[in-house]
Scaffold this motif. Structure first.
Motif, short mmCIF file in Angstrom:
data_model
loop_
_atom_site.label_atom_id
_atom_site.label_comp_id
_atom_site.label_asym_id
_atom_site.label_seq_id
_atom_site.Cartn_x
_atom_site.Cartn_y
_atom_site.Cartn_z
N LEU A 11 0.62 -1.15 0.00
CA LEU A 11 0.13 0.17 -0.06
C LEU A 11 0.98 1.26 -0.01
CD1 LEU A 11 -2.86 1.29 0.20
CD2 LEU A 11 -2.48 1.09 2.74
N ARG A 12 2.00 1.25 0.90
CA ARG A 12 2.83 2.44 0.98
C ARG A 12 3.43 2.84 -0.28
NH1 ARG A 12 3.89 5.29 5.94
NH2 ARG A 12 5.92 5.81 4.61
N ALA A 13 3.80 1.58 -1.21
CA ALA A 13 4.40 1.78 -2.35
C ALA A 13 3.61 2.15 -3.60
CB ALA A 13 5.02 0.30 -2.83
N LEU A 18 1.40 6.91 -6.82
CA LEU A 18 0.42 7.90 -7.37
C LEU A 18 0.58 9.46 -6.80
CD1 LEU A 18 -2.59 6.08 -5.79
CD2 LEU A 18 -2.08 6.24 -8.24
N ARG A 19 1.48 9.70 -6.05
CA ARG A 19 1.87 11.11 -5.62
C ARG A 19 3.10 11.31 -6.60
NH1 ARG A 19 1.75 9.54 0.35
NH2 ARG A 19 3.67 8.27 -0.08
N GLY A 20 3.50 10.62 -7.56
CA GLY A 20 4.50 11.00 -8.35
C GLY A 20 3.89 11.92 -9.59
N ASP A 21 4.61 11.69 -10.54
CA ASP A 21 4.24 12.57 -11.87
C ASP A 21 2.97 12.36 -12.12
OD1 ASP A 21 4.32 14.27 -14.02
OD2 ASP A 21 5.57 12.86 -15.21
N ARG A 22 1.89 13.12 -12.41
CA ARG A 22 0.53 13.06 -12.63
C ARG A 22 0.40 13.13 -14.33
NH1 ARG A 22 -3.20 12.74 -8.37
NH2 ARG A 22 -4.74 13.01 -10.29
#
Length: 67
Positions: A11-13, A18-22
């Motif tokens: 889940l953390r990975a 998802l928080r990376g480049d959108r």
């Protein structure tokens, strides 16, 4: 490794991904799609005009005249 720890790490990975480049903004994508639609409409109109001209040039049938 326990199942709970494995799920926590997975889940953390996933959240880190998802928080990376959108990606790119949707505006350039919409502009590109609008351009493609405009070109498709122009090609369709040109093909329709050519088909109508071709159909107008077909001679009409006339019954033969007896001499």
């Amino acid at each position: 490794m326990s199942v709970l720890t494995h799920l926590h790490v997975a889940l953390r990975a996933r959240l880190a991904e998802l928080r990376g480049d959108r990606g790119d903004s949707p505006v350039p994508t919409a502009v590109i799609i609008f351009g493609l639609v405009a070109v498709a409409m122009a090609v369709t109109a040109a093909a329709l005009g050519a088909a109508n001209d071709w159909m107008d040039n077909i001679p009409t049938h006339q019954d033969p005249v007896a001499d």
